[in-house]
Structures are given as C-alpha cells and as structure tokens.
Design a protein around this motif. Structure first.
Motif, PDB file in Angstrom:
ATOM      1  N   PRO A   1       2.694 -17.092   4.637  1.00 54.77           N
ATOM      2  CA  PRO A   1       1.344 -16.621   4.986  1.00 54.77           C
ATOM      3  C   PRO A   1       1.296 -15.766   6.248  1.00 54.77           C
ATOM      4  O   PRO A   1       0.587 -14.761   6.287  1.00 54.77           O
ATOM      5  CB  PRO A   1       0.560 -17.928   5.160  1.00 54.77           C
ATOM      6  CG  PRO A   1       1.256 -18.900   4.266  1.00 54.77           C
ATOM      7  CD  PRO A   1       2.706 -18.533   4.347  1.00 54.77           C
ATOM      8  N   SER A   2       2.067 -16.161   7.281  1.00 59.01           N
ATOM      9  CA  SER A   2       2.028 -15.402   8.540  1.00 59.01           C
ATOM     10  C   SER A   2       2.656 -14.022   8.373  1.00 59.01           C
ATOM     11  O   SER A   2       2.131 -13.020   8.870  1.00 59.01           O
ATOM     12  CB  SER A   2       2.744 -16.178   9.644  1.00 59.01           C
ATOM     13  OG  SER A   2       4.106 -16.406   9.307  1.00 59.01           O
ATOM     14  N   VAL A   3       3.798 -13.951   7.654  1.00 62.72           N
ATOM     15  CA  VAL A   3       4.443 -12.666   7.418  1.00 62.72           C
ATOM     16  C   VAL A   3       3.558 -11.794   6.526  1.00 62.72           C
ATOM     17  O   VAL A   3       3.382 -10.587   6.761  1.00 62.72           O
ATOM     18  CB  VAL A   3       5.838 -12.856   6.788  1.00 62.72           C
ATOM     19  CG1 VAL A   3       6.424 -11.517   6.364  1.00 62.72           C
ATOM     20  CG2 VAL A   3       6.758 -13.554   7.771  1.00 62.72           C
ATOM     21  N   SER A   4       2.979 -12.393   5.496  1.00 63.66           N
ATOM     22  CA  SER A   4       2.107 -11.652   4.590  1.00 63.66           C
ATOM     23  C   SER A   4       0.911 -11.065   5.326  1.00 63.66           C
ATOM     24  O   SER A   4       0.514  -9.911   5.076  1.00 63.66           O
ATOM     25  CB  SER A   4       1.637 -12.563   3.463  1.00 63.66           C
ATOM     26  OG  SER A   4       0.747 -11.892   2.604  1.00 63.66           O
ATOM     27  N   ALA A   5       0.355 -11.829   6.247  1.00 64.54           N
ATOM     28  CA  ALA A   5      -0.806 -11.352   7.005  1.00 64.54           C
ATOM     29  C   ALA A   5      -0.451 -10.124   7.824  1.00 64.54           C
ATOM     30  O   ALA A   5      -1.253  -9.171   7.926  1.00 64.54           O
ATOM     31  CB  ALA A   5      -1.322 -12.457   7.907  1.00 64.54           C
ATOM     32  N   MET A   6       0.738 -10.102   8.415  1.00 65.44           N
ATOM     33  CA  MET A   6       1.170  -8.936   9.189  1.00 65.44           C
ATOM     34  C   MET A   6       1.369  -7.721   8.298  1.00 65.44           C
ATOM     35  O   MET A   6       0.941  -6.609   8.618  1.00 65.44           O
ATOM     36  CB  MET A   6       2.465  -9.259   9.933  1.00 65.44           C
ATOM     37  CG  MET A   6       2.297 -10.169  11.133  1.00 65.44           C
ATOM     38  SD  MET A   6       3.775 -10.153  12.156  1.00 65.44           S
ATOM     39  CE  MET A   6       3.829  -8.446  12.707  1.00 65.44           C
ATOM     40  N   VAL A   7       2.028  -7.916   7.155  1.00 61.23           N
ATOM     41  CA  VAL A   7       2.323  -6.794   6.260  1.00 61.23           C
ATOM     42  C   VAL A   7       1.031  -6.192   5.710  1.00 61.23           C
ATOM     43  O   VAL A   7       0.865  -4.956   5.639  1.00 61.23           O
ATOM     44  CB  VAL A   7       3.250  -7.250   5.120  1.00 61.23           C
ATOM     45  CG1 VAL A   7       3.372  -6.160   4.060  1.00 61.23           C
ATOM     46  CG2 VAL A   7       4.614  -7.631   5.670  1.00 61.23           C
TER      47      VAL A   7
ATOM     48  N   LEU B   1       2.393  -0.411   5.950  1.00 63.69           N
ATOM     49  CA  LEU B   1       3.300  -0.730   4.840  1.00 63.69           C
ATOM     50  C   LEU B   1       2.571  -1.476   3.739  1.00 63.69           C
ATOM     51  O   LEU B   1       2.808  -1.238   2.545  1.00 63.69           O
ATOM     52  CB  LEU B   1       4.481  -1.567   5.353  1.00 63.69           C
ATOM     53  CG  LEU B   1       5.504  -1.994   4.299  1.00 63.69           C
ATOM     54  CD1 LEU B   1       6.181  -0.781   3.685  1.00 63.69           C
ATOM     55  CD2 LEU B   1       6.550  -2.932   4.914  1.00 63.69           C
ATOM     56  N   GLY B   2       1.667  -2.371   4.117  1.00 64.95           N
ATOM     57  CA  GLY B   2       0.915  -3.130   3.126  1.00 64.95           C
ATOM     58  C   GLY B   2       0.040  -2.233   2.278  1.00 64.95           C
ATOM     59  O   GLY B   2      -0.079  -2.433   1.048  1.00 64.95           O
ATOM     60  N   HIS B   3      -0.581  -1.222   2.900  1.00 65.38           N
ATOM     61  CA  HIS B   3      -1.412  -0.286   2.153  1.00 65.38           C
ATOM     62  C   HIS B   3      -0.555   0.579   1.232  1.00 65.38           C
ATOM     63  O   HIS B   3      -0.976   0.921   0.109  1.00 65.38           O
ATOM     64  CB  HIS B   3      -2.199   0.600   3.130  1.00 65.38           C
ATOM     65  CG  HIS B   3      -3.148  -0.169   3.999  1.00 65.38           C
ATOM     66  ND1 HIS B   3      -4.270  -0.812   3.507  1.00 65.38           N
ATOM     67  CD2 HIS B   3      -3.134  -0.416   5.338  1.00 65.38           C
ATOM     68  CE1 HIS B   3      -4.909  -1.414   4.503  1.00 65.38           C
ATOM     69  NE2 HIS B   3      -4.233  -1.199   5.629  1.00 65.38           N
ATOM     70  N   THR B   4       0.652   0.908   1.713  1.00 62.88           N
ATOM     71  CA  THR B   4       1.545   1.733   0.896  1.00 62.88           C
ATOM     72  C   THR B   4       2.025   0.979  -0.344  1.00 62.88           C
ATOM     73  O   THR B   4       2.034   1.523  -1.461  1.00 62.88           O
ATOM     74  CB  THR B   4       2.761   2.183   1.726  1.00 62.88           C
ATOM     75  OG1 THR B   4       2.322   2.934   2.850  1.00 62.88           O
ATOM     76  CG2 THR B   4       3.714   3.024   0.886  1.00 62.88           C
ATOM     77  N   LEU B   5       2.436  -0.255  -0.145  1.00 67.69           N
ATOM     78  CA  LEU B   5       2.968  -1.046  -1.262  1.00 67.69           C
ATOM     79  C   LEU B   5       1.856  -1.492  -2.198  1.00 67.69           C
ATOM     80  O   LEU B   5       2.034  -1.488  -3.431  1.00 67.69           O
ATOM     81  CB  LEU B   5       3.731  -2.258  -0.729  1.00 67.69           C
ATOM     82  CG  LEU B   5       4.951  -1.984   0.148  1.00 67.69           C
ATOM     83  CD1 LEU B   5       5.595  -3.293   0.579  1.00 67.69           C
ATOM     84  CD2 LEU B   5       5.970  -1.116  -0.584  1.00 67.69           C
ATOM     85  N   GLY B   6       0.730  -1.910  -1.626  1.00 67.98           N
ATOM     86  CA  GLY B   6      -0.351  -2.415  -2.446  1.00 67.98           C
ATOM     87  C   GLY B   6       0.047  -3.685  -3.176  1.00 67.98           C
ATOM     88  O   GLY B   6       1.129  -4.247  -2.974  1.00 67.98           O
ATOM     89  N   LYS B   7      -0.821  -4.147  -4.063  1.00 70.19           N
ATOM     90  CA  LYS B   7      -0.525  -5.371  -4.796  1.00 70.19           C
ATOM     91  C   LYS B   7       0.557  -5.149  -5.857  1.00 70.19           C
ATOM     92  O   LYS B   7       1.207  -6.100  -6.298  1.00 70.19           O
ATOM     93  CB  LYS B   7      -1.795  -5.885  -5.467  1.00 70.19           C
ATOM     94  CG  LYS B   7      -2.863  -6.357  -4.482  1.00 70.19           C
ATOM     95  CD  LYS B   7      -4.075  -6.910  -5.216  1.00 70.19           C
ATOM     96  CE  LYS B   7      -5.129  -7.398  -4.229  1.00 70.19           C
ATOM     97  NZ  LYS B   7      -6.332  -7.950  -4.916  1.00 70.19           N
ATOM     98  N   ALA B   8       0.778  -3.904  -6.229  1.00 71.74           N
ATOM     99  CA  ALA B   8       1.725  -3.624  -7.315  1.00 71.74           C
ATOM    100  C   ALA B   8       3.164  -3.875  -6.920  1.00 71.74           C
ATOM    101  O   ALA B   8       4.021  -4.088  -7.785  1.00 71.74           O
ATOM    102  CB  ALA B   8       1.553  -2.173  -7.781  1.00 71.74           C
ATOM    103  N   ARG B   9       3.460  -3.838  -5.614  1.00 69.17           N
ATOM    104  CA  ARG B   9       4.848  -4.005  -5.177  1.00 69.17           C
ATOM    105  C   ARG B   9       5.039  -5.202  -4.251  1.00 69.17           C
ATOM    106  O   ARG B   9       6.006  -5.279  -3.499  1.00 69.17           O
ATOM    107  CB  ARG B   9       5.333  -2.718  -4.497  1.00 69.17           C
ATOM    108  CG  ARG B   9       5.523  -1.575  -5.475  1.00 69.17           C
ATOM    109  CD  ARG B   9       6.337  -0.455  -4.859  1.00 69.17           C
ATOM    110  NE  ARG B   9       5.522   0.440  -4.049  1.00 69.17           N
ATOM    111  CZ  ARG B   9       6.017   1.325  -3.174  1.00 69.17           C
ATOM    112  NH1 ARG B   9       7.328   1.411  -3.007  1.00 69.17           N
ATOM    113  NH2 ARG B   9       5.210   2.115  -2.487  1.00 69.17           N
TER     114      ARG B   9
END
Length: 573
Positions: free
Chosen positions: A537-543, A548-556
């Motif tokens: 959860p903590s790592v996911s919140a940062m990404v 990078l999170g916007h670039t990857l999106g839920k698809a990746r």
C-alpha cells in the motif's frame, strides 16, 4: 530461559516521569514479589557473589585501580540497579570489556599510575558515563545498541580478550614490562620470559589448572572463590612473599568514602566516556535479554539506560568504577535460580560484608592468582566456534568480525569501538546498496513464481516477457545498482514487457522512483513496456501520486504475477 511457576502479568516499565518516580520510591518488581521466591533468590545471590566478588577485584586491577574499587562496584551500582532496573536476573557491577576500556581511559590521565589521581579520574569517568546513559534514556536512544552487528561484536570481544590476556601475562610470569603498542607488548612479554619468577609461575600454573579443571569437572562449585581462598592460604602458610611472589597489598577495611569528580579531567575523558557508555548499555541489554524468562517482562532499553546511568552516578561518588551488566555473572545468577532483583541485593550484601570483614585477607592474595582469574575468564571472550559459524554462513560478515578484532588489537580498545561501529555501518551500507534482483519462473502447474536458476529447469518462462523481483528498500543509494543489474538482463532476454514484482520492496524512495520513471521512458524508446506488480500500500501510494503512475495507468499495474501473465497472454496472441 523459562522459570517455573506462574506470575501475574506485569506492565512493561515506562520511561515517563511518574514511572521513574514510583521506581525510586517503591521498586516496581516489589509489588509483584512472591514469598516463595525468597529462598531461590538468597541461594542465587550467594552463588553469584562467589563469582562476582573475585572477578570484581580482578577487573579493578585491569583498570589500574586498587582492588577495593572492585568491591565498591559490586556493592553500590548493584543495589541501585536492583531498585531501578527492569531485568530480574541481571547482575550489575563491571565487566572485562568495561574494565579494560576504563583502564585505557585512565591511563591517559595518569600514565605513572598515581592512586589518588586515578581514583578521582575514575569517579569523573563513571559520573560522565552515567550522565550520558541518562540523557540517552530520556531521549529514547535505546535503539542505538542495535547499531553494532553480532559478527562485529564477536570480533570486538575477541580483540578485547586478546588484549587482556597479553596485559596480564607479565603478572603470571612475575615480570614487568613498559607498556606500548600491541606489537611492542608482545615483543616485550616474550623477552621477559627469561626473567620470570619460578615461584610466581608455579602459583599461576596451579591457579589456571584449578580454574580450568573445576570449570570442566565441577562447574557448580564457585571456582574463582576457591582459587582466591587457596591463593591467600598459600601466601600465608607457605610464606610465598619471601620467594618473590608479590601480593595485592593493603586493602582498606570499611565502607567506601565520598569520592568527588574532578571536572577539569572531563575534557580529556569525554570521548572515552561516550564509548564506555555505549558498551555498558550494549552489554547490559544483551545480558538482560539473553536471560529473561518466558514469564518475565522483556527489559526495556530506554529504562535500562536510565537505571544503569543512575547506578554509575551513584557509584561514582562512592568509589566505584564504571558499571554495567555482565553476561557471565548474570548467567550464574539466573542458573542458580534468581527469581527477582532480591538476588542482586543478596550479592551486594556479601560484597558489603567483604568490605567490612575480609579486606585484610584480600590484601594477602597473590597478584598471580588474580591475573590467572582474569585470564581464564577473559579467554571466554575469544570464541573460535562463533567465528567458524559466521564463516560457514557468510564469508563477508566473517571479514567484518576479523577487522573489528584486529582494530581493537592494533588501534586500542577505545578506537576499537569506533572501528566496530564504522564496520557495522559500512556492512549495513554494503547490504542495502547491493540488493539482489531475481529473474523469475513459474513452477509448472502452480501459481508459484520463484527465482532462477534456483528453481527447477522445467519452470515456465514466457516468450517476450521478463519477470524480475528486486528485494529490500529501493532508495538513492542502491537505485543505480539495481538498474545496472537490470540492463544486461534486458539485453540478454530482449523482452517486449519487463515486469517488476515489487512485493519484496517495502519502500520506494523519491530519488529511486524518479530514476524508475526515467528508465521507463528509455524502455519505451526501445519498444519495451514496464509493468509493476505486487506493490505494498505505501509503495503503491507513492507510484500513483507520481508521474510514473499516470503513465502506467491501471493497464500496467497488477495485483500479482498470475494476473500479469494472464493479461500478457490474452493481449499478445
């Protein structure tokens, strides 16, 4: 080590003001004391005193102080800690390590060994050590003890053992050498063998054989006490002094007198005081934890700092040297059946009786006997089996242990503490700066993904897909190293998708996250996609918050590897 019997639950001692105040007025353990424990405590206290008192005398000589200082150290700090401390079986006086560290510090103040100067310096040192421990306790710095790794501590103690044995050898031989560096002392001791006193050597050999023999064949008997008693009897009945065997000399009878510190010495002593405070606490908490019963509260590090600090300050004004919990004497106390701090009070009462009644007899003890006691018990600090065990598990940590040992031997004990801490920190830095990156395969017929090539050769690989699992915290100090490991793997496998399984990564620091974002951009330029899997959860919140999170999106971004593999198969027919 469990104790028999049931005990009411105890609240873990705190470090707040109210808890400390209650501990001073009424010891916390006293309210839970059971009358049935008294017999065990008395027996344990009497048994422990047979080890504590002779060794305390020996440790005083290691520090270059009069032997009565050892008695005072087995009296005053022992009582104060029993009232304030949180460990039931812990026996607090002084230890081999603390004695030689104190001797090294005091040698800077009075190289010629003036007794009055040494006593004043010892009081100043103990007061400073106590103050440092109290401040550390109030600042809740108990975690500092964890900064010396076990392999480094093994090497440090072994180095201390070698230094002590070398320091005491001239007393076994009945010779005198001018002290210098380690190499100088080795050479001078070897050269002095030709001038050895045969009667002194005979006393030494007899005492060593007696101690070793009793340790192996009659471990329950108080070997140090018996050795000291026989040494005194031999000195008296055989008139060994006329044969050239030297004795301890006059030991004052009575209670310790008020000793005042000399503040002008503090500027010279403060570096030593810091090192001694660290080792005092490290040994104290290690011994307390090692011998805490399953039904006893675990010693509280910050409260232990405070209690040991007050014990040192109280001892400083009453003639004691620096103090801390000792592993050997605590082991004896615990194995003899100590159920509470009453056992330590019994040991202190025996030390008081020795001060009042037995001091003249102690003055008749041969120096060779005392040196033999020191050597036999200091050799226990050198544990070849522990070195072998470390080597069998991890060669790198064996090197750290050897470096710490050599640092103590060649640079001195106080500098050896610095070496031990630096080696521990470098070892930690090395470990976190070079985390592993595993290539994964799937065990056939399961959803178990495991590192290759440790897995079976039949483990499934997925064409065009590279599964990687880094481990540990990913931050600025190791992010580039992880990248260096991943790049050749991408060149080797030439995947369409690189999947980073982050389930073993508990923290992803900002700098590392930024580097990962840049790496993803370079991979896209080469036609390679980056997918992330198994984030905490903590790592996911940062990404998610980062670009990078916007670039990857839920698809990746996937919850687990099984979902990522299934998505890849469906999207790449």
């Amino acid at each position: 080590m469990s104790q028999q019997g049931s005990h009411p639950p105890q609240r873990a001692p705190g470090t707040d003001g109210q808890s400390v105040a209650r501990g001073v007025l009424i010891p916390e353990w006293l309210s839970n004391y059971q009358p049935g424990w008294l017999r065990s405590d008395v027996i344990a206290g009497l048994t422990a005193s047979a080890v504590v008192i002779p060794k305390a005398l020996a440790y005083a000589t290691i520090a270059g102080l009069p032997v009565q200082v050892g008695l005072y150290t087995a009296l005053v700090p022992m009582v104060i800690y029993a009232v304030l401390g949180t460990s039931r079986p812990l026996s607090v006086s002084t230890t081999t390590t603390l004695a030689i560290l104190a001797g090294s510090a005091l040698g800077q103040i009075s190289p010629e060994g003036d007794t009055a100067t040494l006593l004043a310096a010892s009081a100043t040192l103990a007061l400073m050590v106590g103050a440092i421990l109290i401040v550390a306790g109030l600042l809740r710095l108990g975690f500092v003890a964890n900064f010396i790794s076990e392999p480094v501590l093994v090497g440090f103690k072994a180095g201390i053992g070698v230094v002590i044995v070398l320091d005491q050898l001239p007393k076994l031989l009945g010779t005198h050498i001018d002290k210098g560096s380690f190499a100088h002392n080795v050479l001078a001791t070897l050269q002095s063998i030709g001038h050895a006193s045969l009667p002194t050597v005979a006393v030494s050999v007899f005492t060593v054989l007696l101690l070793v023999g009793m340790k192996h064949f009659s471990p329950r008997l108080p070997a140090p006490l018996i050795a000291v008693a026989l040494g005194i009897l031999g000195m008296s009945l055989l008139n060994l002094q006329q044969l050239g065997v030297t004795a301890v000399g006059l030991v004052p009878t009575g209670l310790p007198s008020l000793t005042l510190p000399v503040w002008s010495l503090s500027e010279t002593l403060w570096p030593s005081a810091l090192g001694i405070a660290l080792m005092s606490f490290t040994e104290t908490i290690a011994a307390g934890r090692a011998f805490a019963g399953n039904d006893e509260p675990t010693p509280q590090p910050n409260r232990e700092l405070w209690a040991t600090g007050v014990a040192n300050i109280g001892g400083a004004f009453l003639g004691a040297m620096v103090a801390g919990g000792g592993t050997t004497q605590t082991a004896v106390n615990s194995l003899a059946g100590a159920r509470s701090q009453v056992a330590a009070l019994v040991t202190a009462a025996l030390a008081l009786g020795t001060c009042l009644l037995l001091a003249p007899f102690i003055g008749m003890m041969p120096n060779a006997t005392l040196a033999a006691v020191v050597i036999v018990y200091s050799v226990g600090l050198i544990e070849p089996a522990e070195f072998r065990e470390i080597l069998a598990i991890r060669r790198t940590e064996f090197v750290w242990a050897v470096v710490a040992m050599i640092g103590v031997m060649l640079l001195g004990t106080l500098q050896g503490i610095v070496v031990a801490i630096v080696v521990s920190l470098l070892a930690l830095a090395y470990q976190v700066s070079d985390p592993p990156v595993h290539v994964l395969g799937r065990k056939p017929g399961t959803n178990v993904f495991r590192p290759q090539p440790s897995g079976s050769a039949d483990d499934e690989q997925f064409a065009g897909m590279l599964l990687l699992r880094p481990e540990g915290r990913v931050f600025f100090a190791n992010a580039e190293r992880i990248a260096e490991k991943i790049r050749p793997l991408i060149d080797q496998y030439r995947p369409q998708v690189v999947v980073l399984d982050l389930r073993s990564v508990f923290d992803l620091e900002y700098t590392a996250l930024k580097m990962l974002t840049q790496a993803e951009q370079r991979m896209v330029e080469k036609g390679v996609e980056l997918w992330l899997v198994g984030m905490s959860p903590s790592v996911s919140a940062m990404v998610v918050k980062a670009p990078l999170g916007h670039t990857l999106g839920k698809a990746r971004i996937f919850h687990n590897l099984e979902l990522a593999v299934e998505h890849y198969r469906l999207s790449r027919p």
